[in-house]
Design a protein around this motif. Structure first.
Motif, PDB file in Angstrom:
ATOM      1  N   GLU A   7      10.449   0.178   0.099  1.00  0.00           N
ATOM      2  CA  GLU A   7       8.909  -0.404   0.660  1.00  0.00           C
ATOM      3  C   GLU A   7       8.214  -0.875  -0.656  1.00  0.00           C
ATOM      4  N   ASN A  20      -2.407 -13.414  -2.230  1.00  0.00           N
ATOM      5  CA  ASN A  20      -2.045 -12.168  -1.607  1.00  0.00           C
ATOM      6  C   ASN A  20      -1.248 -11.184  -2.213  1.00  0.00           C
ATOM      7  N   ALA A  22       0.510  -8.356   0.090  1.00  0.00           N
ATOM      8  CA  ALA A  22       0.506  -7.046   0.910  1.00  0.00           C
ATOM      9  C   ALA A  22       2.152  -6.019   0.698  1.00  0.00           C
ATOM     10  N   PRO A  23       2.015  -4.602   1.858  1.00  0.00           N
ATOM     11  CA  PRO A  23       3.142  -4.223   1.528  1.00  0.00           C
ATOM     12  C   PRO A  23       4.247  -4.249   2.044  1.00  0.00           C
ATOM     13  N   MET A  24       5.289  -4.550   1.840  1.00  0.00           N
ATOM     14  CA  MET A  24       5.753  -4.976   2.542  1.00  0.00           C
ATOM     15  C   MET A  24       7.936  -4.799   2.170  1.00  0.00           C
ATOM     16  N   GLY A  25       8.337  -3.841   3.232  1.00  0.00           N
ATOM     17  CA  GLY A  25       9.790  -3.484   3.258  1.00  0.00           C
ATOM     18  C   GLY A  25      10.841  -4.383   3.492  1.00  0.00           C
ATOM     19  N   ARG A  38      11.298  -9.398   6.129  1.00  0.00           N
ATOM     20  CA  ARG A  38      10.852  -9.832   7.593  1.00  0.00           C
ATOM     21  C   ARG A  38       9.639  -9.611   7.719  1.00  0.00           C
ATOM     22  N   PRO A  39       8.467 -10.607   7.106  1.00  0.00           N
ATOM     23  CA  PRO A  39       7.393 -10.749   7.936  1.00  0.00           C
ATOM     24  C   PRO A  39       7.774 -11.130   8.912  1.00  0.00           C
ATOM     25  N   PHE A  40       6.235 -10.796   9.766  1.00  0.00           N
ATOM     26  CA  PHE A  40       5.434 -11.441  11.055  1.00  0.00           C
ATOM     27  C   PHE A  40       5.152 -13.250  10.911  1.00  0.00           C
ATOM     28  N   GLN A  44       0.051 -13.617   6.414  1.00  0.00           N
ATOM     29  CA  GLN A  44      -0.349 -14.309   4.885  1.00  0.00           C
ATOM     30  C   GLN A  44       0.615 -14.221   4.056  1.00  0.00           C
ATOM     31  N   THR A  45       1.726 -13.641   3.899  1.00  0.00           N
ATOM     32  CA  THR A  45       3.489 -13.517   3.185  1.00  0.00           C
ATOM     33  C   THR A  45       4.080 -14.694   3.943  1.00  0.00           C
ATOM     34  N   ARG A 111       9.545 -12.608  14.580  1.00  0.00           N
ATOM     35  CA  ARG A 111       9.419 -11.847  12.772  1.00  0.00           C
ATOM     36  C   ARG A 111      11.307 -12.938  12.264  1.00  0.00           C
TER      37      ARG A 111
HETATM   38  C1  LIG Z   1       5.051   0.468   3.523  1.00  0.00           C
HETATM   39  C2  LIG Z   1       4.740  -0.834   4.695  1.00  0.00           C
HETATM   40  C3  LIG Z   1       6.129  -1.548   4.822  1.00  0.00           C
HETATM   41  C4  LIG Z   1       5.580  -3.086   5.757  1.00  0.00           C
HETATM   42  N1  LIG Z   1       6.491  -3.820   5.772  1.00  0.00           N
HETATM   43  C5  LIG Z   1       6.105  -4.826   6.237  1.00  0.00           C
HETATM   44  C6  LIG Z   1       7.541  -5.917   6.557  1.00  0.00           C
HETATM   45  O1  LIG Z   1       8.786  -5.481   6.837  1.00  0.00           O
HETATM   46  N2  LIG Z   1       7.089  -7.134   7.667  1.00  0.00           N
HETATM   47  C7  LIG Z   1       6.060  -7.245   7.892  1.00  0.00           C
HETATM   48  O2  LIG Z   1       5.859  -8.271   8.230  1.00  0.00           O
HETATM   49  N3  LIG Z   1       4.751  -6.537   7.493  1.00  0.00           N
HETATM   50  C8  LIG Z   1       5.201  -5.466   6.983  1.00  0.00           C
HETATM   51  N4  LIG Z   1       3.874  -4.315   6.625  1.00  0.00           N
HETATM   52  C9  LIG Z   1       3.033  -4.552   7.468  1.00  0.00           C
HETATM   53  C10 LIG Z   1       1.809  -5.363   6.784  1.00  0.00           C
HETATM   54  O3  LIG Z   1       2.278  -5.009   5.134  1.00  0.00           O
HETATM   55  C11 LIG Z   1       0.593  -6.029   7.474  1.00  0.00           C
HETATM   56  O4  LIG Z   1       0.821  -6.318   8.619  1.00  0.00           O
HETATM   57  C12 LIG Z   1      -0.022  -6.343   6.391  1.00  0.00           C
HETATM   58  O5  LIG Z   1      -1.604  -6.920   6.883  1.00  0.00           O
HETATM   59  C13 LIG Z   1       0.609  -8.342   5.838  1.00  0.00           C
HETATM   60  O6  LIG Z   1      -0.173  -8.780   5.430  1.00  0.00           O
HETATM   61  P1  LIG Z   1      -0.437 -10.215   4.909  1.00  0.00           P
HETATM   62  O7  LIG Z   1      -0.252 -11.283   5.736  1.00  0.00           O
HETATM   63  O8  LIG Z   1      -1.723 -10.824   3.649  1.00  0.00           O
HETATM   64  O9  LIG Z   1       0.543 -10.999   4.756  1.00  0.00           O
HETATM   65  C14 LIG Z   1       4.055  -2.721   5.968  1.00  0.00           C
HETATM   66  C15 LIG Z   1       3.396  -2.327   5.875  1.00  0.00           C
HETATM   67  C16 LIG Z   1       3.668  -1.356   5.008  1.00  0.00           C
HETATM   68  C17 LIG Z   1       2.792  -0.411   4.908  1.00  0.00           C
END
Ligand SMILES: Cc1cc2nc3c(=O)[nH]c(=O)nc-3n(C[C@H](O)[C@H](O)[C@H](O)COP(=O)(O)O)c2cc1C
Length: 204
Positions: A7, A20, A22-25, A38-40, A44-45, A111
């Protein structure tokens, strides 16, 4: 290879050149040489990586930044510094950072799956260490991004179970972050209620 989820906080480049955050795992190997994000498609990512296939993954214990980035763009933006290998900037404050390039992008599903290779890395400061309040904030941040996806009652009950961990083990940063998320989730679920009422009225 042994792989697991890390994470972190991902920085990518917006169309206008701004960062930009964003938290992502992503799924990573133990040595963190490769990432699978694996962003949706709505994130934005994803949109940024599709256009400009590079970014930076950060390991951090700053759960307040994670909380703020989960619910929007942190304002003000945290300080960023340029890198040699890619155009995207990294967070000045973090524990470790990994600059990556996209090697394959599959967006057939809602996704997406984005394979990346680490091209540059660095260590900035020590990781604080394990702390239950930090992990509770991390879980609450994930819950905040699941409003409208998970049932409201499930979000409420999970948040309630996290609260004592913050009360018992938090410092100021963790308390502020949890309060921010608690407030955001409270408002988000409240805003959701009219449609729930419509649904239950219709069921009568
Ligand atoms: C710890 C953590 C892990 C996350 N991992 C993911 C991920 O793997 N994929 C995803 O689509 N969103 C993930 N999210 C949700 C995104 O951070 C959230 O949808 C965010 O608004 C996306 O930002 P963006 O539109 O600026 O990319 C995660 C959130 C947190 C807090």
């Amino acid at each position: 290879v042994d792989e697991l989820i890390l994470e972190g906080v991902v920085v990518t480049l917006n169309l206008d050149g701004s960062p930009n955050i964003a938290p992502m795992g992503p799924r990573v190997d133990r040595d963190i040489t490769r990432l699978v994000l694996r962003p949706f498609r709505t994130s934005q990512t994803y949109q940024n990586l599709k256009r400009q296939p590079e970014g930076v993954l950060h390991v951090t214990d700053d759960v307040e930044l994670i909380a703020r980035a989960a619910i929007g763009q942190p304002d003000p933006l945290p300080p960023l510094v340029p890198l040699e290998s890619i155009r995207v900037l990294r967070l000045a404050d973090c524990c470790r950072w990994f600059a990556f390039r996209v090697t394959a992008l599959d967006d057939a599903d809602e996704r997406t799956t984005i394979q990346c290779r680490v091209v540059e890395r660095g260590t900035v400061r020590d990781f604080f260490g394990l702390n239950r309040a930090k992990h509770a904030v991390l879980e609450a941040a994930i819950l905040a991004t699941r409003i409208g996806i998970l049932p409201a009652d499930e979000i409420r009950s999970q948040l309630q179970r996290l609260a004592p961990l913050v009360q018992k083990t938090a410092g100021d940063q963790e308390r502020r972050a949890f309060a921010l998320l608690d407030d955001y989730i409270g408002k988000g679920l409240h805003a959701e209620r009219p449609s729930e009422r419509v649904a239950s009225d219709a069921a009568k």
